[in-house]
Motif scaffolding. Structure first.
Motif, PDB file in Angstrom:
ATOM      1  N   UNK A   4      22.090  27.613  35.924  1.00 49.28           N
ATOM      2  CA  UNK A   4      21.721  28.873  36.580  1.00 49.28           C
ATOM      3  C   UNK A   4      20.816  29.672  35.646  1.00 49.28           C
ATOM      4  N   UNK A   5      19.511  29.500  35.787  1.00 51.31           N
ATOM      5  CA  UNK A   5      18.551  30.081  34.848  1.00 51.31           C
ATOM      6  C   UNK A   5      17.843  31.314  35.411  1.00 51.31           C
ATOM      7  N   UNK A   6      17.998  31.599  36.683  1.00 51.80           N
ATOM      8  CA  UNK A   6      17.376  32.781  37.293  1.00 51.80           C
ATOM      9  C   UNK A   6      18.463  33.656  37.900  1.00 51.80           C
ATOM     10  N   UNK A   7      18.154  34.948  38.137  1.00 50.30           N
ATOM     11  CA  UNK A   7      19.175  35.813  38.744  1.00 50.30           C
ATOM     12  C   UNK A   7      19.692  35.287  40.080  1.00 50.30           C
ATOM     13  N   UNK A   8      18.808  34.728  40.888  1.00 48.07           N
ATOM     14  CA  UNK A   8      19.254  34.179  42.175  1.00 48.07           C
ATOM     15  C   UNK A   8      20.190  32.997  41.964  1.00 48.07           C
ATOM     16  N   UNK A   9      19.844  32.119  41.024  1.00 47.13           N
ATOM     17  CA  UNK A   9      20.690  30.968  40.741  1.00 47.13           C
ATOM     18  C   UNK A   9      22.035  31.400  40.168  1.00 47.13           C
ATOM     19  N   UNK A  10      22.046  32.439  39.352  1.00 48.05           N
ATOM     20  CA  UNK A  10      23.305  32.954  38.804  1.00 48.05           C
ATOM     21  C   UNK A  10      24.191  33.476  39.929  1.00 48.05           C
ATOM     22  N   UNK A  11      23.603  34.198  40.876  1.00 47.49           N
ATOM     23  CA  UNK A  11      24.383  34.729  41.994  1.00 47.49           C
ATOM     24  C   UNK A  11      25.006  33.606  42.818  1.00 47.49           C
ATOM     25  N   UNK A  12      24.200  32.571  43.126  1.00 42.90           N
ATOM     26  CA  UNK A  12      24.733  31.462  43.922  1.00 42.90           C
ATOM     27  C   UNK A  12      25.759  30.665  43.131  1.00 42.90           C
ATOM     28  N   UNK A  13      25.556  30.510  41.833  1.00 47.90           N
ATOM     29  CA  UNK A  13      26.542  29.820  40.999  1.00 47.90           C
ATOM     30  C   UNK A  13      27.856  30.583  40.987  1.00 47.90           C
ATOM     31  N   UNK A  14      27.779  31.909  40.913  1.00 46.34           N
ATOM     32  CA  UNK A  14      28.993  32.723  40.916  1.00 46.34           C
ATOM     33  C   UNK A  14      29.762  32.554  42.218  1.00 46.34           C
ATOM     34  N   UNK A  15      29.040  32.616  43.334  1.00 48.87           N
ATOM     35  CA  UNK A  15      29.713  32.479  44.636  1.00 48.87           C
ATOM     36  C   UNK A  15      30.300  31.078  44.828  1.00 48.87           C
ATOM     37  N   UNK A  16      29.553  30.049  44.356  1.00 47.94           N
ATOM     38  CA  UNK A  16      30.057  28.683  44.468  1.00 47.94           C
ATOM     39  C   UNK A  16      31.291  28.480  43.589  1.00 47.94           C
ATOM     40  N   UNK A  17      31.296  29.076  42.402  1.00 52.65           N
ATOM     41  CA  UNK A  17      32.464  28.948  41.525  1.00 52.65           C
ATOM     42  C   UNK A  17      33.671  29.650  42.135  1.00 52.65           C
ATOM     43  N   UNK A  18      33.442  30.786  42.790  1.00 44.73           N
ATOM     44  CA  UNK A  18      34.530  31.487  43.454  1.00 44.73           C
ATOM     45  C   UNK A  18      35.065  30.649  44.615  1.00 44.73           C
ATOM     46  N   UNK A  19      34.149  30.040  45.366  1.00 45.56           N
ATOM     47  CA  UNK A  19      34.554  29.178  46.479  1.00 45.56           C
ATOM     48  C   UNK A  19      35.383  27.998  45.991  1.00 45.56           C
TER      49      UNK A  19
END
Length: 612
Positions: free
Chosen positions: A462-477
């Protein structure tokens, strides 16, 4: 009576609108909610949103007073222990159940189990009833029932009168298979069947089941091993306020009994015959500490009561002796009305204690005097043969833990192990055993290691803010999936977040309470995690819908805080399974480990995760 759900739709703060569901009617399968305005210009829309309700409130057993509403000859069960007295003393004996079976003695149909005593009353504890535990086929083996105990099976067909409204299905115990119309589910610990849909009751339904008739011998029960800790701890729990007189009386009554089973039999006989008790419906309802002492004490107003007091008192005294105990509520004995046909009526309602013995599981006792309950289980009157020297007693030493196995110490003589063949064979055996053990441990640790690798790889990519956001949501899922919490990617982020927050638990609280207090779970149980989840939802929304999004340093910490709150909201068994057997490794095959949009397959039906 319909059950009332509480603790949902509460706003988490005076300024936040994340979980605002004012005007929403909540159901255990679906809810109709008004969505909040999303973005700067969108208007409110009426949406049909599937929600996974993780808990039913304790209002399930409160209702609007004893028995709830209704009139005439209708019988409604909303509070099992309170409604028992009402239906035993009402005027006409109303037929409630018609049973067709080849069973020659179709007695003791349970509706529910009361397994928590708080010093004021007995009540049901938390029920885990995920969607796969529906009353629609074979059931797993009942807790504690070994393969060597004699048993047989018999079929039942049960038709419920329209006048009988209950949130639990009356069934024998235990049940091997069952098919019931509607959404009825069972708990693996108690094997009672509870409605998973609001306003669904037993009124007018019919269902089929196969009952398991367990016939343990008195010898097997007397020789049973101590219960495992996951049974012993919750089912011997007692409030600190319980008077010491109850402990002293239980030991006095059972003095000299060599095993836990024989202590239970002595308690049963003391209530039925030796203690001078009288069965009477004139006693007021109640089984709290004060009621217990009054009932157990000899005197003008003492040792008089009906089945509620007898069952509750024996269960409490059994727990003081270290015997796992609980109270069952249901029907005692029907009237025959035709060939293989029987009718249970309102005056057949009854309560009795169940006690746990490893190998036989939960077995029934009957402390209520013969004026009400004429017979007792056969195993409580059978003679127990003397033990041979190589058999172990079931009673433990006074200071020994109850879950320790009665197993003789193995010989420490090196010559006995080697058989005189020298040390070479022993060394080779030890080497193979060591390698085999290491291999087994490595295989057991592999799912956990893979889950850690997926998590680290997700954040590293996750190298961009958008990728960080999606990584966070996927980790929560994935964390919710590992904890066996329902997840639906077809709903909005805020709907998903509202359901997640309802699963939050309070950190460092007594797990034996099993979610019986609403404040222990939900958005208010962990305000820090609730606010962290709100920040994550806002960040993911910006990443998905805004033209630009600024990086936020607290994303990883917020995810960890939410995951910790989710773990605090489930029991220890689920936490262990999430750590060592993470299901997200299987359910997310083919996904990109959290980069990009959520692509987890949506759940096809709503489920109920916990019920109280």
């Amino acid at each position: 009576e319909g059950r009332r759900l509480s603790g949902w739709g509460r706003q988490i703060s005076s300024t936040s609108k994340l979980f605002d569901t004012v005007g929403t009617a909540v159901s255990t399968e679906t809810v109709r909610a008004s969505a909040r305005k999303i973005g700067f210009t969108a208007t409110g829309l009426a949406l049909v949103v599937p929600l996974f309700i993780p808990t039913f409130s304790a209002g399930l057993f409160g209702g609007g007073g004893p028995g709830g509403g209704g009139g005439g000859d209708a019988v409604a069960i909303s509070n099992p222990i309170v409604d028992l007295k009402r239906d035993l003393t009402r005027g006409r004996d109303v037929p409630l159940l018609r049973v067709t079976t080849q069973d020659r003695d179709p007695s003791y149909l349970r509706t529910t189990v009361l397994d928590e005593f708080d010093g004021k009353t007995w009540k049901p504890s938390g029920r885990e009833i995920p969607v796969e535990q529906r009353a629609s086929g074979p059931l797993p083996r009942p807790p504690g029932l070994g393969v060597s105990v004699e048993r047989s099976e018999v079929d039942y067909q049960i038709r419920v009168s329209p006048e009988f409204r209950s949130s639990w299905l009356p069934t024998p115990y235990p049940v091997g298979s069952i098919t019931a119309r509607g959404d009825w589910r069972y708990d693996l610990d108690t094997f009672d069947f509870i409605s998973a849909v609001r306003d669904q009751t037993t009124a007018g339904i019919d269902y089929q089941l196969t009952a398991i008739q367990v016939r343990p011998s008195a010898r097997e029960l007397a020789n049973s091993r101590p219960a495992a800790d996951d049974v012993y701890t919750p089912y011997t729990a007692l409030p600190d306020s319980l008077p010491t007189e109850v402990f002293d009386l239980a030991r006095q009554v059972t003095d000299g009994a060599p095993s836990r089973f024989e202590k239970a039999v002595q308690l049963q006989e003391w209530f039925r015959q030796d203690g001078g008790f009288t069965y009477s419906l004139d006693r007021r309802p109640g089984n709290g500490n004060d009621d217990l002492i009054e009932f157990l004490t000899a005197g003008p107003d003492g040792r008089v009561g009906y089945c509620e007091q007898f069952a509750a008192s024996m269960a409490v005294m059994g727990r003081t002796l270290g015997i796992p105990s609980r109270v069952a509520v249901g029907f005692l004995r029907p009237d025959p009305v035709g060939p293989n046909e029987y009718v249970f009526s309102a005056h057949d309602l009854h309560a009795w204690p169940e006690m746990y013995f490893e190998g036989a599981g939960w077995v029934r006792f009957e402390p209520t005097p013969q004026d009400r309950a004429a017979a007792v289980p056969g195993y409580t009157t059978a003679e127990i043969p003397s033990l041979t020297p190589d058999e172990f007693p079931s009673s433990a030493a006074p200071n020994r833990p109850q879950d320790e196995l009665d197993r003789p110490a193995e010989s420490l003589d090196p010559g006995a192990a080697s058989g005189g063949s020298g040390s070479g064979g022993n060394l080779q055996t030890m080497l193979f055993v060591g390698l085999g053990t290491a291999l087994v441990l490595a295989l057991l640790a592999l799912p956990r290691a893979l889950r850690v690798w997926v998590r680290r790889r997700r954040w590293a990519r996750a190298l961009t803010p958008t990728a960080v956001a999606e990584a966070a949501w996927s980790e929560l899922r994935d964390s919710a999936t590992d904890l066996r919490l329902p997840w639906d990617d077809t709903v909005t982020l805020r709907t998903r977040a509202r359901s997640l927050a309802a699963s939050f638990g309070e950190h460092d609280w007594d797990e034996s309470m099993r979610y019986t207090q609403a404040q222990r779970r939900g958005p208010g149980a962990n305000p820090d995690a609730t606010h962290a989840l709100e920040r994550l939802v806002t960040y993911v929304e910006r990443a998905r819908f805004a033209r630009t999004v600024e990086p936020v340093d607290s994303v990883v910490a917020d995810v960890e805080l939410c995951v910790m709150a989710l773990r605090d909201g489930v029991n220890r068994k689920r936490r262990l399974r999430a750590t060592w057997l993470p299901t997200s490794l299987i359910s997310n095959r083919g996904a990109d480990s959290g980069l990009g949009a959520d692509r987890n397959r949506p759940m096809t039906e709503a489920g109920v995760d916990h019920a109280v």
